[in-house]
Design an enzyme around this catalytic site. Structure first.
Site, short mmCIF file in Angstrom:
data_model
loop_
_atom_site.label_atom_id
_atom_site.label_comp_id
_atom_site.label_asym_id
_atom_site.label_seq_id
_atom_site.Cartn_x
_atom_site.Cartn_y
_atom_site.Cartn_z
N GLY A 62 0.83 -1.21 0.00
CA GLY A 62 0.00 0.00 0.00
C GLY A 62 0.86 1.25 0.00
NE ARG A 109 -2.28 -4.40 -1.01
CZ ARG A 109 -1.73 -3.78 0.03
NH1 ARG A 109 -0.60 -4.20 0.52
NH2 ARG A 109 -2.34 -2.73 0.58
CG ASP A 157 4.95 -6.99 8.06
OD1 ASP A 157 4.13 -6.77 7.15
OD2 ASP A 157 4.64 -7.37 9.19
CB THR A 161 2.82 0.52 5.92
OG1 THR A 161 1.45 0.25 6.30
CG2 THR A 161 3.69 0.18 7.10
CG ASP A 176 -1.66 -0.58 7.85
OD1 ASP A 176 -2.49 0.31 7.62
OD2 ASP A 176 -1.59 -1.63 7.19
CG ASP A 182 1.46 -3.05 10.00
OD1 ASP A 182 2.34 -2.38 9.42
OD2 ASP A 182 0.70 -3.81 9.40
NE ARG A 206 -2.46 -5.16 5.68
CZ ARG A 206 -2.81 -5.45 4.44
NH1 ARG A 206 -3.49 -6.54 4.19
NH2 ARG A 206 -2.48 -4.66 3.44
O1 F6P Z 1 -1.52 -1.62 4.49
C1 F6P Z 1 -2.15 -0.42 4.17
C2 F6P Z 1 -3.63 -0.63 3.98
O2 F6P Z 1 -4.21 0.60 3.61
C3 F6P Z 1 -4.38 -1.25 5.16
O3 F6P Z 1 -4.66 -0.29 6.16
C4 F6P Z 1 -5.60 -1.79 4.49
O4 F6P Z 1 -6.13 -2.86 5.24
C5 F6P Z 1 -5.07 -2.27 3.16
O5 F6P Z 1 -3.87 -1.55 2.93
C6 F6P Z 1 -5.97 -2.06 1.99
O6 F6P Z 1 -5.37 -2.63 0.89
P1 F6P Z 1 -5.82 -2.37 -0.63
O7 F6P Z 1 -5.48 -0.98 -0.99
O8 F6P Z 1 -5.05 -3.37 -1.40
O9 F6P Z 1 -7.30 -2.57 -0.65
#
Ligand code: F6P
Length: 322
Positions: A14, A75, A106, A128, A130, A132, A174
């Site tokens: 992300g 991703r 990570d 990120t 998050d 995390d 997340r």
């Molecule tokens: O890891 C960043 C994040 O925005 C999380 O907070 C969220 O759960 C996820 O990515 C959403 O992913 P995507 O943009 O692939 O829907």
């Protein structure tokens, strides 16, 4: 690492505000030290395809204040396979690039680790929203996301006050409650629900009712996305308290926007440090923000279990929202 070596940088997972500041720092710091710098487009997906271009001083001009990532991100499923990992490593080696800086979470670090096993020097930079990643106090993008939530909630508060309503606001993160906790404390939320702490919706309803009896006519409940479905939480709160709760899911707006000064500085310092550690000959390290210092630590630290949750902020938020 001497001056005729080549370093590449990519962003992965992300996107997060401040990634561009990190990319700029990596590229400029490398060029300052006479290293040929390369940018990989579209994360590991792009690396597997060989989507690599040389980066000059001007390639990173006018980006420090912009959200997103100029290198794009993705991703990558293929990077989970040995075949994908080998393709990715070969793309670098064929171009004489022997070091890669990976800006991401990570999951992205795991990709970097695999490349290290195939002979590439790697450094992880935590990008990120998050917050995390084990081994760093703060990740690039987290502060901006928290500020985005605070800004959005201040708008919701206006309509909550006018209509005397309760609002449930779902924020990202997340499996991590940091965005919810930090923003909830900042805006004085009545309740903050995070995955790290179990909660009782009957007690939360009781708290809403207590506030109502004291004359409070609106409430804000911040829910981290990992805490459960907000629609169910809203329905249960209505059952217990009788209050109609409006639900707002903030979603991807939390990933966009200009980075805060704090995230720009974090991006710049971490990006600069990533090149520095490669110049020192290190590899398989992550850049960390620890006790207000930017240091390098073993990349493998990021793959260890999360340390026990420190309930300090959570308890304080609860005490303040009596
Ligand atoms: O890891 C960043 C994040 O925005 C999380 O907070 C969220 O759960 C996820 O990515 C959403 O992913 P995507 O943009 O692939 O829907």
């Amino acid at each position: 690492m001497n001056s005729n070596k080549k370093i590449a940088v990519l962003s992965s997972g992300g996107d997060a505000p401040g990634m561009n500041a990190a990319i700029r720092a990596v590229v400029r710091k490398g060029i300052y030290h006479n290293i040929e710098m390369y940018g990989v487009l579209h994360g590991f997906e792009g690396l597997i395809r060989g989507d690599i271009q040389e980066m000059k001083i001007g390639s990173v001009a006018d980006i420090v204040h912009r959200g997103g990532t100029i290198l794009k991100t993705a991703r990558s499923e293929e990077m989970f396979t040995l075949e994908g990992q080998k393709k990715a490593a070969n793309q670098l080696l064929e171009k004489g690039i022997d070091a890669l800086i990976v800006i991401g979470g990570d999951g992205s670090y795991r990709g970097a680790q695999k490349l290290a096993e195939l002979g590439i020097k790697v450094v992880g930079v935590p990008g990120t929203i998050d917050n995390d990643i084990v081994g760093t106090d703060q990740t690039i993008g987290f502060d901006t996301a928290v500020n985005t939530v605070v800004d959005a909630v201040s708008k919701l508060r206006d309509t909550a006050t006018s209509h005397e309503r309760a609002f449930i606001v779902e924020v990202m993160g997340r499996h991590c409650g940091d965005i919810a906790l930090r923003s909830g404390l900042a805006i004085g939320a009545e309740s903050i629900l995070i995955p790290e702490i179990s909660f009782n919706l009957e007690e939360i309803s009781e708290k809403l009712l207590r506030g109502y009896r004291r004359g409070k006519r609106h409430s804000i409940i911040i829910v981290a996305e990992g805490s459960g479905a907000v629609a169910d939480i809203s329905a249960k709160l209505k059952d217990y308290s009788g209050f109609e709760c409006r639900v707002t899911i903030l979603g991807h707006i939390q990933r966009g926007g200009a980075p805060t000064a704090s995230d720009s500085v974090l991006g710049a310092t971490m990006g600069g440090k990533a090149v520095e550690v490669l110049l020192e000959g290190k590899s398989e390290v992550m850049i960390s923000h620890i006790n207000n210092d930017i240091i390098d630590r073993p990349l493998s630290l990021a793959f260890t279990p999360k340390p026990p949750f420190n309930p300090k902020l959570y308890n304080l938020a609860n005490e303040l929202a009596i």
